[in-house]
Design an enzyme around this catalytic site. Structure first.
Site, short mmCIF file in Angstrom:
data_model
loop_
_atom_site.label_atom_id
_atom_site.label_comp_id
_atom_site.label_asym_id
_atom_site.label_seq_id
_atom_site.Cartn_x
_atom_site.Cartn_y
_atom_site.Cartn_z
N HIS A 1 39.12 2.70 9.21
CA HIS A 1 40.22 1.95 9.17
C HIS A 1 41.40 2.87 9.30
CE1 HIS A 1 42.11 -2.18 8.32
NE2 HIS A 1 42.66 -1.54 9.41
N HIS B 1 36.30 1.66 5.41
CA HIS B 1 37.84 1.86 5.04
C HIS B 1 38.31 3.16 5.64
CE1 HIS B 1 37.87 -1.42 2.14
NE2 HIS B 1 36.95 -0.97 1.39
N HIS C 1 29.88 1.51 3.64
CA HIS C 1 31.10 0.55 3.21
C HIS C 1 32.54 1.52 3.10
CE1 HIS C 1 32.99 -2.86 0.83
NE2 HIS C 1 33.80 -1.77 0.33
N GLU C 2 32.36 2.33 2.32
CA GLU C 2 33.58 3.11 2.09
C GLU C 2 33.97 3.85 3.77
OE1 GLU C 2 35.36 2.79 -0.27
OE2 GLU C 2 34.00 2.02 -1.59
#
Length: 597
Positions: A387, A384, A380-381
């Protein structure tokens, strides 16, 4: 565990930001010089296009220094909170940021007052990088006040935030929970575990002991919550918006119709699917009466394996190879260049996040314990961070920052791809049921619960706009009613459910929660297309990751082939939930799988 006992390879390397502490203060001095220069240009920056460009180039450089300095200081403080040198650095950059904000408060007003001249300047190719951000400033014209009033309004911010500060400062003590005759500590971290306990008396005692404290201080919490709603209504009125909702959506240039579309889909059209899921829980658990605090009982008893950090990366690299070599190499860099601080230790901030800016790596803080949740949090991180990395390497410093509105897309896409990967590699019905259950629970939290929160929050904001008094009884009765509608007829509401609204910090974020639903909805659409081999979707998604904040968030999502204004996006997401529910139901109700729960 103490930080000094952790192998250095499992801590982040912040030296690429500043190798020596004196470098931090050198950049802070440079930032202060830039602020002085910008203030000297107050009456000159609109004189001609060259002065205009110079001002914005220096303002951008100032912003870069501030972000870099803040990143270095806060990352260090989050893992070494007792190090006073880092605390001094953090205080220094926060103080300077406040100084910058108040010193440059003339900027927006002067830009608006000279909008025709500014629009003319924007035709110059030298300002091409600045066009979108400056046009966003000019879009505020209707809502910008005179310089005197803007200064006055800005000075009210510290007063207006008192309600939020009181909420953050409140710390409650809870009576212990009794398990097998022993007292167990109850707090926000242990509550969920107690609510998973098989003993109904343990679940009830934990829930009651926790939320009776909020009932005890209900008038304080009602005052803080209503204070936030009144603050939002006040600023919306002063800034000439129709109401708090329009004011909240303005910065993202999002129509109110999108907000209500999300609420209608989740709270009306597709809510029966959630009621059906709750009825299934009641049936599987064989409960004659199922209370809202019983919903955390795991339906599937399956012990997932433990993972090393290397094993997590092996899985993650296998999952994200769908995006191609460039994306895979970013994940490898995160490991090799030590972007991640993995293990929990004394004093370290709890939870997980990704944090970085144009001039730093996108660092990740975790509290890794080797379970599936650690693996899921890591991917998940990393979503980020990938991105951020792609945005910063494909956009100018002016346009690299993406907004919160689209921030959860990349992380949720990664997390959803991981669950699908685990389902594909499941070796037994029990394991498959476990990951289906994880996916269902993720969907419930994001595409059903958040719209319920948003509906409740919108009603409170409407009351504030209308000047309606908000007593604790009014607030808790409303929340009780919303929860009863949300969970459906198979679930019985506990007497304390209304007071649980006081526990939720999201209600202090001003219409934030609906964005979680949007992120999950978009992610489900993207993932389903990627897994079906849609090359156009993959190319569009990677372009989206590289786009930063170069366009309005809705336009960025349209470019990614997921238009948030269209019904189809939400219909596809809820139908996906239904498909998962059907598959899960078939497994857990199968007699041969009776050991699942």
């Amino acid at each position: 565990m103490e930080r000094q006992n952790i192998d250095i390879q499992y801590t982040w390397d912040l030296s690429p930001i500043y190798a020596h502490h004196q470098d931090f203060y050198k950049d802070l001095d440079k930032a202060k010089e830039l602020l002085t220069s910008l203030l000297q240009q107050k009456d000159l920056f609109l004189k001609d296009v060259n002065q205009f460009l110079k001002f914005h180039q220096e303002e951008t450089m100032l912003s870069r220094y501030i972000q870099k300095l803040h990143c270095f200081a806060h990352l260090h403080c989050d893992v070494e909170p007792n190090n006073q040198e880092y605390q001094t650095m953090y205080a220094a950059i926060l103080s300077f940021y406040d100084q910058v904000s108040s010193s440059l408060d003339f900027y927006t007003v002067m830009m608006i007052e000279n909008s025709e001249k500014v629009t003319q300047y924007l035709q110059d190719e030298q300002l091409s990088d600045y066009r979108y951000t400056i046009q966003e400033i000019l879009r505020q014209k209707k809502h910008v006040l005179s310089q005197e009033l803007e200064t006055l309004v800005s000075k009210t911010s510290t007063i207006a935030d008192i309600s939020s500060q009181v909420f953050d400062a409140l710390r409650l003590d809870y009576d212990p929970v009794h398990i097998d005759g022993q007292e167990k500590t109850l707090n926000s971290a242990t509550l969920t575990e107690f609510l998973k306990n098989k003993n109904p008396e343990v679940r009830k005692e934990a829930y009651h002991n926790f939320f009776k404290e909020y009932k005890k201080f209900e008038n304080v919490y009602a005052a803080t919550l209503s204070g936030v709603m009144k603050k939002d209504a006040f600023y919306a009125d002063v800034k000439k918006f129709d109401g708090p909702l329009e004011a909240s959506l303005f910065d993202d240039n999002v129509p109110t119709s999108l907000f209500f579309k999300i609420l209608d889909k989740a709270n009306n059209q597709y809510r029966p699917l959630f009621h059906r899921y709750n009825a299934l829980k009641k049936k599987v658990l064989k409960l004659e009466t199922m209370y809202n605090y019983d919903l955390n009982i795991p339906l599937v008893q399956y012990k997932t394996k433990k993972y090393t950090i290397d094993e997590c990366f092996d899985i993650i690299l296998d999952v994200v190879k769908i995006f191609g070599e460039d994306y895979v190499n970013i994940i490898k860099k995160a490991k090799e260049e030590r972007w991640i601080d993995y293990y929990p230790h004394s004093g370290k901030r709890i939870g997980a996040y990704s944090s970085g800016c144009y001039d730093t790596n996108p660092y990740i803080l975790m509290n890794f314990i080797g379970d599936y949740n650690s693996l899921s949090t890591m991917i998940h991180e990393l979503g980020h961070s990938a991105h951020t990395y792609l945005s910063c390497h494909n956009q100018s410093p002016v346009n690299c920052d993406y907004r919160i509105f689209v921030a959860e897309v990349a992380s949720t896409v990664n997390e959803t791809l991981l669950i699908n990967y685990m389902l594909e590699h499941a070796s037994s019905p029990q394991e498959k049921a476990y990951f289906l259950y994880e996916l269902l629970e993720n969907c419930v939290g994001l595409i059903f619960r958040q719209p319920m929160y948003a509906d409740f929050e919108h009603i409170l904001h409407t009351w504030a706009k209308e000047g309606k008094p908000m007593s604790s009884q009014m607030i808790t009765d409303l929340y009780d009613k919303k929860n009863a509608e949300y969970y459906g007829p198979e679930i019985t509401m506990d007497e304390y459910v209304g007071y649980s609204c006081y526990y939720i910090p999201h209600f202090y974020y001003n219409y934030y929660v609906y964005k979680y639903t949007l992120g999950m909805t978009v992610a489900l659409a993207i993932v389903s297309r990627l897994l079906n081999g849609d090359e156009k979707q993959k190319e569009a998604y990677l372009r989206f990751l590289k786009s930063g904040g170069s366009k309005d968030p809705v336009d960025l999502l349209k470019d990614a082939l997921v238009n948030p204004l269209e019904d189809q996006l939400y219909d596809d997401a809820f139908h996906y939930f239904e498909t998962i529910l059907n598959e899960f139901e078939n497994i857990v109700l199968d007699d041969s799988s009776s050991t699942l729960s």
